[in-house]
Scaffold this motif. Structure first.
Motif, mmCIF file in Angstrom:
data_model
loop_
_atom_site.group_PDB
_atom_site.id
_atom_site.type_symbol
_atom_site.label_atom_id
_atom_site.label_comp_id
_atom_site.label_asym_id
_atom_site.label_seq_id
_atom_site.Cartn_x
_atom_site.Cartn_y
_atom_site.Cartn_z
ATOM 1 N N VAL A 70 0.864 -1.175 0.000
ATOM 2 C CA VAL A 70 0.000 0.000 0.000
ATOM 3 C C VAL A 70 0.901 1.225 0.000
ATOM 4 O O VAL A 70 1.877 1.281 0.744
ATOM 5 N N ILE A 71 0.591 2.191 -0.839
ATOM 6 C CA ILE A 71 1.285 3.478 -0.814
ATOM 7 C C ILE A 71 0.235 4.534 -0.524
ATOM 8 O O ILE A 71 -0.746 4.658 -1.253
ATOM 9 N N GLN A 72 0.458 5.252 0.583
ATOM 10 C CA GLN A 72 -0.480 6.290 0.979
ATOM 11 C C GLN A 72 0.178 7.649 0.833
ATOM 12 O O GLN A 72 1.356 7.819 1.142
ATOM 13 N N ARG A 73 -0.595 8.599 0.371
ATOM 14 C CA ARG A 73 -0.119 9.981 0.231
ATOM 15 C C ARG A 73 -0.581 10.733 1.466
ATOM 16 O O ARG A 73 -1.773 10.812 1.747
ATOM 17 N N ASP B 285 3.773 7.073 2.312
ATOM 18 C CA ASP B 285 4.090 5.917 3.151
ATOM 19 C C ASP B 285 4.028 4.688 2.272
ATOM 20 O O ASP B 285 2.995 4.383 1.679
ATOM 21 N N PHE B 286 5.165 4.004 2.181
ATOM 22 C CA PHE B 286 5.280 2.778 1.401
ATOM 23 C C PHE B 286 5.225 1.631 2.390
ATOM 24 O O PHE B 286 6.056 1.538 3.283
ATOM 25 N N ARG B 287 4.221 0.768 2.282
ATOM 26 C CA ARG B 287 4.007 -0.298 3.259
ATOM 27 C C ARG B 287 3.942 -1.651 2.554
ATOM 28 O O ARG B 287 3.279 -1.800 1.534
ATOM 29 N N ALA C 211 8.768 5.994 5.019
ATOM 30 C CA ALA C 211 8.307 7.299 4.538
ATOM 31 C C ALA C 211 9.182 7.667 3.351
ATOM 32 O O ALA C 211 10.414 7.646 3.446
ATOM 33 N N VAL C 212 8.552 7.978 2.228
ATOM 34 C CA VAL C 212 9.262 8.324 0.999
ATOM 35 C C VAL C 212 8.887 9.766 0.653
ATOM 36 O O VAL C 212 7.814 10.009 0.097
ATOM 37 N N PRO C 213 9.764 10.745 1.003
ATOM 38 C CA PRO C 213 9.402 12.159 0.840
ATOM 39 C C PRO C 213 9.002 12.560 -0.575
ATOM 40 O O PRO C 213 8.033 13.287 -0.756
ATOM 41 N N ILE D 115 -5.073 6.456 -0.196
ATOM 42 C CA ILE D 115 -4.325 5.392 -0.843
ATOM 43 C C ILE D 115 -3.982 5.861 -2.249
ATOM 44 O O ILE D 115 -4.862 6.122 -3.062
ATOM 45 N N TRP D 116 -2.692 5.971 -2.505
ATOM 46 C CA TRP D 116 -2.210 6.435 -3.802
ATOM 47 C C TRP D 116 -2.027 5.256 -4.758
ATOM 48 O O TRP D 116 -2.249 5.371 -5.952
#
Length: 165
Positions: free
Chosen positions: A18-21, A30-32, A43-45, A74-75
């Protein structure tokens, strides 16, 4: 699968990512990854990139339960496969290098997460491997639309196979 649900994590052969913005203090992503029943997180800035020339800082953050009540949107979401030669994703992360194949709505292909070992153990690099020619300009636009509406608690619990009430 509807646009407002996460993939189900019940299939052990296909753990979710899941990647959340998040636009809290500063915009970041947030890359999970689902690993051993939890969401291991970074955390991926600048957000992920589909261009193999880009190296994205990914700072390790705390793990979350699969039913984590997330803020943000959710991105991207989907499933991943561990491509490293180690037996498990947890072992690869402990060794500091994970190669994985993502199958998401926006990101698809091989990526690596590599611990930098510089200063702090929580700094990693997220890099797209040069596995297939990128589509379009080859760069994922972090400000592009979300794959779902704002995340609801029941959606995350449903994805984790938990109760929705």
């Amino acid at each position: 699968m509807s646009r407002n649900t996460l993939p189900h994590s019940g299939d052990a052969a296909a753990p979710i990512f899941v990647i959340q913005r998040h636009d809290s203090f500063r915009l970041h992503f947030d890359f999970r990854l689902e690993v051993d029943g939890v969401l291991v997180s970074w955390a991926v800035p600048k957000g992920p990139s589909a261009d193999p020339r880009d190296r994205r800082l990914a700072t390790r953050t705390e793990d979350h339960p699969l039913d984590h009540r997330a803020g943000g949107r959710i991105w991207d979401t989907g499933h991943y496969t561990n491509l490293t030669e180690l037996a498990s994703t947890a072992d690869a992360l402990a060794a500091g290098h994970l190669e994985l194949w993502l199958v998401g709505r926006k990101l698809t292909g091989a990526f690596t997460l590599t611990r930098t070992g510089i200063r702090r153990k929580q700094n990693w690099l997220l890099v797209k491997l040069d596995d297939v020619p990128p589509t379009g300009a080859g760069v994922v636009r972090p400000h592009a639309g979300h794959v779902t509406s704002p995340v609801a608690t029941d959606q995350l619990q449903s994805a984790a196979g938990g109760p929705t009430s």
